[in-house]
Design a protein around this motif. Sequence first.
Motif, short mmCIF file in Angstrom:
data_model
loop_
_atom_site.label_atom_id
_atom_site.label_comp_id
_atom_site.label_asym_id
_atom_site.label_seq_id
_atom_site.Cartn_x
_atom_site.Cartn_y
_atom_site.Cartn_z
N SER A 163 0.83 -1.20 0.00
CA SER A 163 0.00 0.00 0.00
C SER A 163 0.87 1.25 0.00
CB SER A 163 -0.92 0.00 1.22
OG SER A 163 -1.83 1.08 1.18
N TYR A 171 -3.69 0.46 -3.09
CA TYR A 171 -3.53 -0.86 -2.49
C TYR A 171 -3.22 -1.89 -3.57
CZ TYR A 171 -5.97 1.19 1.52
OH TYR A 171 -6.34 1.99 2.58
N THR A 178 -6.36 -1.13 5.44
CA THR A 178 -6.52 0.31 5.34
C THR A 178 -5.24 1.00 5.81
OG1 THR A 178 -8.90 0.17 5.75
CG2 THR A 178 -7.87 2.32 6.04
N SER A 202 -3.20 4.47 6.79
CA SER A 202 -3.48 5.81 7.28
C SER A 202 -2.20 6.38 7.89
CB SER A 202 -4.61 5.80 8.31
OG SER A 202 -4.25 5.02 9.44
#
Lengths: 125, 107
Positions: free
Chosen positions: A49, A60, A69, A71
């Motif tokens: 990612s 991704y 996910t 962040s």
Amino acid sequence: EVQLVESGGGLVQPGGSLRLSCAASGFTFSSYSMNWVRQAPGKGLEWVSYISSSTSIIYYADSVKGRFTISRDNAKNSLYLQMNSLRDEDTAVYYCARDWGQRAASYYFYAMDGWGQGTTVTVSS
Amino acid sequence: DIQMTQSPSSLSASVGDRVAITCRASQSISSYLNWYQQKPGKAPKLLIYAASSLQSGVPSRFSGSGSGTDFTLTISSLQPEDFATYYCQQSYSTLYTFGQGTKLEIK
């Protein structure tokens, strides 16, 4: 000097979740895009990612899309990877890596110029 | 996705030898090609970026060449510390991909 320290790895059952962290120092974290790269036992490197410096751009690999996910918190100089619905094939050492660009003529060339030591994720029942 | 194929997968050589590792992309990637070195239990280290630019601090015995779909990493005179696994990686696409790696072993 670029310093990246991953944490959060461990043993988790299939279907479970884990959150990895990467603490950055030695550079202006908020100015750089970042990546997660993984390496399964005895295997090669697999990019996972990417997140831009402002979080406006995220990518991704197909293998993790919809389950992982990425962040970041620029105030805390930290990068994260939330991993859900984990599978056996997600077992790997996970590295965070700085995305570094060099300009040549009118183009920017990007590479991963700083890496952490990695954190191990094992998915097993 | 852009596929990266390295050859050979493994290579045996002696100290002082000149070796070359090749990397082929499934489509043209211009010069968006990087090379990394990885030693057992360690993180990868960037050696070459933009196909032929030497990363700061990397010995000059390492060199890279190529553009389009075919690239080469050359080590001019192998040193004991060069025995490791080498990976190419494309940054042409936003979905980065690596080659499968070339393990360089001592003969």
